[in-house]
Structures are given as C-alpha cells and as structure tokens.
Design an enzyme around this catalytic site. Structure first.
Site, PDB file in Angstrom:
ATOM      1  N   GLU A   1      47.131  58.147  82.473  1.00  0.00           N
ATOM      2  CA  GLU A   1      46.347  59.383  82.404  1.00  0.00           C
ATOM      3  C   GLU A   1      44.858  59.057  82.235  1.00  0.00           C
ATOM      4  O   GLU A   1      44.479  57.947  81.884  1.00  0.00           O
ATOM      5  CB  GLU A   1      46.831  60.322  81.282  1.00  0.00           C
ATOM      6  CG  GLU A   1      48.272  60.768  81.437  1.00  0.00           C
ATOM      7  CD  GLU A   1      48.566  61.512  82.742  1.00  0.00           C
ATOM      8  OE1 GLU A   1      47.618  61.979  83.417  1.00  0.00           O
ATOM      9  OE2 GLU A   1      49.753  61.637  83.101  1.00  0.00           O
TER      10      GLU A   1
ATOM     11  N   ASP B   1      20.468  75.163  90.261  1.00  0.00           N
ATOM     12  CA  ASP B   1      20.547  74.222  89.150  1.00  0.00           C
ATOM     13  C   ASP B   1      19.777  72.994  89.617  1.00  0.00           C
ATOM     14  O   ASP B   1      20.238  72.278  90.497  1.00  0.00           O
ATOM     15  CB  ASP B   1      21.999  73.879  88.823  1.00  0.00           C
ATOM     16  CG  ASP B   1      22.127  72.964  87.618  1.00  0.00           C
ATOM     17  OD1 ASP B   1      21.122  72.322  87.263  1.00  0.00           O
ATOM     18  OD2 ASP B   1      23.231  72.884  87.050  1.00  0.00           O
TER      19      ASP B   1
END
Length: 361
Positions: A182, A300
């Site tokens: 993971e 942004d």
C-alpha cells in the site's frame, strides 16, 4: 480423525510455495499457479531495481509480492523464474500501513496466522526453531523479525515495519529487498530505497491507487514513462478467479466515482475527487462557447506547486455549467494563467487563489 485431517491440512499449507508457485504460469484460476502477468512482474526484477504493482483490488497483489519475498528468503526459485536471484541469504523488509495491517495481511501471507506459523508462503521447515521476535506495540502477535533458512546455507532475515512507526524506524539497516504494501509517504519511500543502496537491492511496491493522483503515483507514472521503474497494471479482467457475477457484486458495493479505480487500478482524478461522478457522465463533445454565455476564469498560479486553471461557462437558458479549457502543468510557472486572465478575446470575470500578487482584473 479430525486431528489427523488438521495435521495434514497444515502440512499441505506448509508447502504452499512448492505446491502453487512452482507450477508453470498460466491463466487458470484452479491450479494455484501464478498468472502470466504475475510472472512478468517477477521476471522484470532482473532488469529493474524498482517495480510497482498498481492494480485493481482483489486480484492477487499481496499474493505476488509475498510469494516473491518467500522465494528470495529461502532461495527456492521455480524453474520458470527469470527474475532477480540471490545465491546467498538475504535481508528483507516488508512495510505495511499499520501494525494491524502488518499482522493481518503481510505477516499472515508470509508466515500464517498467529499460532499457525509455517502455513503461509514461507515453508514451516525453514522458520528458525526459536520462532519470530515479537514487537512491543500495544497490539498482540505483531512480529518484528524472524530468521528463515536459505537453501544454500545460512539464515535470511525478515523484518516487518509499519508506516505509522515513522521514518525514524526505517533507518539504519542495509537491505536486499523491500516490499511496500500500500501507499506510503515520500519520506518512507525514499528511506526504503536508501536502505538498498549498499547491497544493490530491489524494491517492489503494491497498491490500488484509491487516493488518486498522489505525489507518489505521479512519480511512478513519470519514471515509468522514462523506463526507470517497471510498472505493472492488472484489472479484474486479468483475474480469472473473479467471476463476472463476483465482479458485478463487488462493483455495486463501491461508490460510483471509485468503481473504475477499484476494478482497473487506474488512479482517480485527484486525491479525494471534488466531484463524485464518473467522467463519462459529465464529459461531452467539444463545441464553441457562444458569446452570450457568462464566463469566469479560475486560476491557481502555482507558487511552490503546479499551476492550474479552467474556464466555467454558464448557459443561462438551460441553467447548465460548462467547464472548459482546463490546464495543469507541473513544469510551467504562473505566466500561462496570467496571460489567459488578460486574454483580450474574452470578456471574462476572473478569480484566483492567494498565491498571486498581480492585478488580474
């Protein structure tokens, strides 16, 4: 009789590596052999120091990686194996998100459940008679280290670590193998690679990218394109052990915006997507925005992070918004959006984040 059956069952499980992974790779879900895509992942280890298994859920990521760890620890290489080989005992580390995950997933796959050590991928006959050393972490049956007998003599060392221990616990050792189960933070990933430098070791990482396009996922994509990291993707279609009905049932359990990632291993668009609808429901064919649409330009400007921008056009007649002309690029600065904001061809309102210290009106 029940006791005898139990003993026979444990004996068979203790030889799982030989019973299953020594078979020739195939597409059959019935004989326990590795799938073709799993063999390709293993064999790539001969040419790549880092590999990433970025796949759908429930298709065999843990099976692949835990089997490879067991093979290196024991020196028991199948005849079909063309991947990296060690002709000596090795030092391996397995990383999991939490101590519970370490015990319940990686540890169980490699050694078996507590009280049944030797029934995982690592044959029971190779586990040192003193058994594993346990970790004092407030949770029962979490293993810290265990020694495994190597086929050519001597003892390999297997360590278990968790990401929640912090990067400090990942320092100090020289390793041959690291398996990261993971996603982890970049600092732990970087430290794991550092542990491999002296012994010229190998790292492999397995996960489903349900967190979206994280920094780690984007790094793998970029290095994969440059052929510096081997990336293997596999979907539910590559897992014959999942029937069409099972796939449909699993899919129905997930929120709609997660289904593609869970079933294909393709990252969701953005970490924790803002809009929770699949792309196919909101994307339409392109067309010229009429002049009577109201428009606003969002910017942004990318100070210390990638710049991004998009225009939103509002169709007042149909009360429908169109997001168009999106742009995001980690390799450019704020000039692209600054120029867009001052575009004389568009009579557009503008909104921007606090990064920008220019007059965009």
């Amino acid at each position: 009789m029940a006791k005898l059956i139990g003993m026979l069952g444990r004996a068979w499980k203790g030889k799982r590596l030989e019973q299953e992974y020594f078979r020739r790779p195939s597409t059959s879900p019935d004989d326990g052999s590795p799938y073709i895509w799993q063999a390709a992942f293993h064999n790539a280890g001969a040419h790549y120091r880092e590999r990433a298994l970025i796949c759908a859920n429930q298709i065999g990521k843990t099976r692949s990686c835990s089997a490879e760890v067991a093979i290196h620890l024991t020196g028991m290489y199948p005849d079909w194996w063309k991947g990296k080989k060690y002709n000596r005992p090795v030092r391996a580390r397995v990383g999991s998100e939490t101590n519970e995950d370490s015990r319940n997933i990686a540890q169980a796959a490699l050694l078996g459940e507590p009280g049944e050590y030797g029934t995982g991928w690592i044959p029971g006959s190779t586990i040192h008679r003193d058994g594993p050393n346990m970790r004092n972490c407030g949770i029962r049956d979490v293993i810290d280290t265990v020694r495994i007998k190597h086929k050519l003599g001597g003892w390999s060392l297997l360590q278990f670590k968790s990401y929640e221990q912090g990067v400090g616990k990942w320092r100090g050792d020289e390793l041959d193998i690291v398996w990261l189960d993971e996603e982890c933070d970049e600092d732990i990933h970087s430290e794991a690679k550092t542990r491999l430098l002296t012994r010229k070791g190998t790292l492999f990482h397995s996960f489903t990218p349900h967190l979206g396009q994280t920094e780690l996922v984007m790094r793998y994509m970029q290095l994969g394109e440059k052929d510096r990291v081997y990336i293997k993707n596999a979907t539910w279609k590559d897992a014959p052990h999942l029937s069409p009905k099972e796939c449909a049932d699993y899919l129905a359990e997930y929120p709609e915006h997660e289904r593609e990632t869970r079933s294909t291993g393709i990252p969701m668009m953005g970490q924790g997507a803002v809009f929770k609808w699949p792309d196919e429901l909101i994307i339409c064919d392109g067309f010229t925005i009429p002049n009577y649409y109201a428009e606003i330009n969002g910017c942004d400007f990318g100070i210390n992070h990638p710049q991004a921008g998009a225009r939103l056009a509002h169709d007042r007649d149909n009360d429908c918004d169109r997001d168009h002309d999106p742009d995001s690029d980690p390799d450019t600065d704020s000039d692209r959006n600054h120029d867009r904001a001052r575009d004389p061809d568009h009579d557009t309102d503008h909104d921007h984040d606090h990064d920008h210290d220019h007059d965009c009106s």
